[in-house]
Scaffold this motif. Structure first.
Motif, PDB file in Angstrom:
ATOM      1  N   VAL A 280       0.848  -1.191   0.000  1.00  0.00           N
ATOM      2  CA  VAL A 280       0.000   0.000   0.000  1.00  0.00           C
ATOM      3  C   VAL A 280       0.886   1.244   0.000  1.00  0.00           C
ATOM      4  CG1 VAL A 280      -1.877   1.205   1.198  1.00  0.00           C
ATOM      5  CG2 VAL A 280      -1.717  -1.293   1.300  1.00  0.00           C
ATOM      6  N   GLN A 281       0.953   1.904  -1.117  1.00  0.00           N
ATOM      7  CA  GLN A 281       1.730   3.137  -1.257  1.00  0.00           C
ATOM      8  C   GLN A 281       0.872   4.167  -1.963  1.00  0.00           C
ATOM      9  OE1 GLN A 281       4.716   4.184  -0.272  1.00  0.00           O
ATOM     10  NE2 GLN A 281       5.072   2.277   0.856  1.00  0.00           N
ATOM     11  N   PRO A 282       0.911   5.430  -1.503  1.00  0.00           N
ATOM     12  CA  PRO A 282       0.089   6.440  -2.171  1.00  0.00           C
ATOM     13  C   PRO A 282       0.434   6.516  -3.667  1.00  0.00           C
ATOM     14  CG  PRO A 282       1.342   7.389  -0.317  1.00  0.00           C
ATOM     15  CD  PRO A 282       1.717   5.971  -0.403  1.00  0.00           C
ATOM     16  N   GLY A 283      -0.608   6.604  -4.476  1.00  0.00           N
ATOM     17  CA  GLY A 283      -0.410   6.737  -5.939  1.00  0.00           C
ATOM     18  C   GLY A 283      -0.145   5.422  -6.650  1.00  0.00           C
ATOM     19  N   GLN A 284      -0.032   4.318  -5.884  1.00  0.00           N
ATOM     20  CA  GLN A 284       0.209   3.014  -6.534  1.00  0.00           C
ATOM     21  C   GLN A 284      -0.986   2.098  -6.314  1.00  0.00           C
ATOM     22  OE1 GLN A 284       3.798   1.028  -5.401  1.00  0.00           O
ATOM     23  NE2 GLN A 284       5.058   2.775  -5.987  1.00  0.00           N
ATOM     24  N   PRO A 285      -1.781   1.814  -7.356  1.00  0.00           N
ATOM     25  CA  PRO A 285      -2.953   0.955  -7.145  1.00  0.00           C
ATOM     26  C   PRO A 285      -2.526  -0.439  -6.656  1.00  0.00           C
ATOM     27  CG  PRO A 285      -2.854   1.808  -9.408  1.00  0.00           C
ATOM     28  CD  PRO A 285      -1.571   2.181  -8.750  1.00  0.00           C
TER      29      PRO A 285
END
Ligand code: HEM
Length: 427
Positions: A320-325
């Motif tokens: 879970v990383q911001p900007g990575q679906p």
């Protein structure tokens, strides 16, 4: 089968095997393939991808005057090929794609699988078993036909995408790769097919049957015994003035090679799985996996419920990383494919029903509880081992990773010990 047929021991004369429409289509197809392979090989001129010798490329290009002309010819011949098959498909749908025809000419049954196994062992000099009787085509021919049925539409569609630049550059780029790969698969089968058809002495009558449409009865009796019996039975019914029997309801076999009531023999399924793994490496650039996909589904749910926690957590932040679906991963789609594929094959084989597979001593509730418990333990184990039977054992084993072999030994050892304690659940 009547006794008169079984007593018919010295077959003579000729039997009709191929309809004239099929003979014409076959040779039109063979000539087109010869032209398309020749021009296609000459079209690949880049230093990096060229596989034909330079003299061949130059010679063919000179025959056509320029590379542009060569390409025009390749596309025109390809479009003619597609049109002829489309016309046959539209007008002959009922004749050539009828369930009965597919079952007789393409679907592999138990005898076919045994034929392949024994044939292979005989070639290796490890068996003297007699070959099981074969239908109108032998198992090798049927496998080739199945491959052709699957590959042709792919070659046609990718050819059209390339010729008319349908879609984005990415789509066209993929079409090029898939076009070459599928043609290569057909060519590998063709080498055997043409050798068997045109050179192999025993198959000479089959070659002439593709010209005259007729095959000597003696050849049919020896090489395609099941078909010979069917033909004789029909002849007898005709002679006796009786109507032809209506085709029996679909036997418990394949509709095509896909439609099989019995499960595939393990070795064939294993071979299929190996080829799938090879294709995944080639196309996606990574192996198969399962637990990694489930982890992503879980990470996705977590990112919806507690996004802050997930992106800060040392383990979940890997996913879970911001900007990575989170779900943009091959394994996520692979698992959907596995579920849909299972559903499709169950449906084709008529096995689709709600049921709980369990031993006789336990209730469905206990079975479900144990299944969840076992699944959870396996899931945790797989994450600790950094892979499961698919990701670690299968994909890892294929690149000779030491971890994969240690894992498999551990799985088998644990399986034996576990089975000792848990077998009562199943017996
Ligand atoms: C010089 C080239 C070729 C020769 C000598 C040849 C020979 C033959 C022969 C003799 C048969 C009849 C087998 C029998 O009745 O037992 C046959 C059938 C067949 N051929 Fe060809 N062929 C050639 C090219 C091709 C090509 C290019 C394709 C497709 C790419 C193809 C696909 C088929 C198919 C699907 C069948 C039906 C049965 C089977 O799978 O063997 N053939 N061929």
């Amino acid at each position: 089968m009547s006794s008169a047929v079984q007593m018919h021991s010295t077959p003579t004369g000729m039997i009709k095997k191929h309809h004239v429409a099929i003979i014409l289509l076959h040779w039109f197809n063979a000539i087109t393939w010869l032209l398309e392979l020749t021009t296609g090989a000459a079209l690949i001129q880049s230093e990096h991808f060229r596989f034909a010798p330079l003299w061949f490329v130059t010679m063919i290009t000179e025959v056509f005057g320029s590379r542009a002309n060569l390409l025009r010819f390749h596309i025109a011949a390809g479009l003619t090929w597609i049109t002829v098959f489309a016309v046959y498909g539209i007008f002959g749908w009922q004749t050539y794609f009828h369930q009965e025809v597919l079952e007789r000419e393409v679907a592999l049954d138990r005898d076919d699988f045994n034929w392949l196994r024994i044939r292979l062992l005989r070639i290796l000099g490890r068996s003297n078993e007699p070959l099981p009787p074969q239908g109108i085509y032998n198992a090798g021919q049927k496998m080739f036909a199945v491959m052709v049925y699957i590959m042709f539409p792919i070659i046609m569609v990718t050819g059209l995408i390339m010729a008319f630049h349908w879609g984005s550059m990415t789509v066209v780029g993929w079409a090029v790769v898939i076009h070459f790969a599928t043609v290569a698969v057909v060519v590998s089968g063709l080498m055997v097919h043409v050798y068997m058809g045109a050179v192999f002495p025993e198959e000479k009558p089959a070659f002439f049957s593709m010209i005259t449409g007729m095959v000597p009865e003696e050849f049919a009796y020896k090489h395609h015994h099941k078909w010979w019996k069917e033909v004789k039975m029909l002849e007898e019914l005709h002679a006796a003035g009786q109507p032809e029997p209506r085709p029996a309801p679909a036997p418990s076999r394949l509709l095509t090679a896909l439609r099989m009531k019995e499960y595939w023999p393990g070795y064939w399924a294993g071979l299929g799985l190996g080829l799938t793994l090879l294709a995944t490496f080639l196309i996606v650039g990574q192996g198969l996996g399962a637990s990694g996909g489930f982890t992503r589904y879980l990470a996705f749910i977590l990112s919806l419920v507690a996004p802050g926690y997930a992106s800060a957590h040392p383990y979940w932040s890997n996913y879970v990383q911001p900007g990575q679906p989170v779900l943009m991963d091959f394994l996520v789609f692979e698992l959907i494919g596995v579920a849909l594929g299972g559903l499709l094959s169950g449906w084709l084989a008529g096995r689709l029903k709600w049921t709980t597979d369990k031993g006789p001593r336990i209730s469905p509730k206990t079975r479900w509880m144990l299944a969840f418990l076992g699944g959870a333990i396996s899931g945790v184990g797989a994450r600790m081992a950094r892979g499961c039977t698919s990701g670690l054992a299968l994909s890892g084993g294929s690149v000779l990773s030491a971890g994969a072999f240690v894992f498999m030994l551990a799985v088998f050892a644990a399986g034996f010990v576990g089975a000792f304690f848990l077998r009562r659940i199943w017996l």
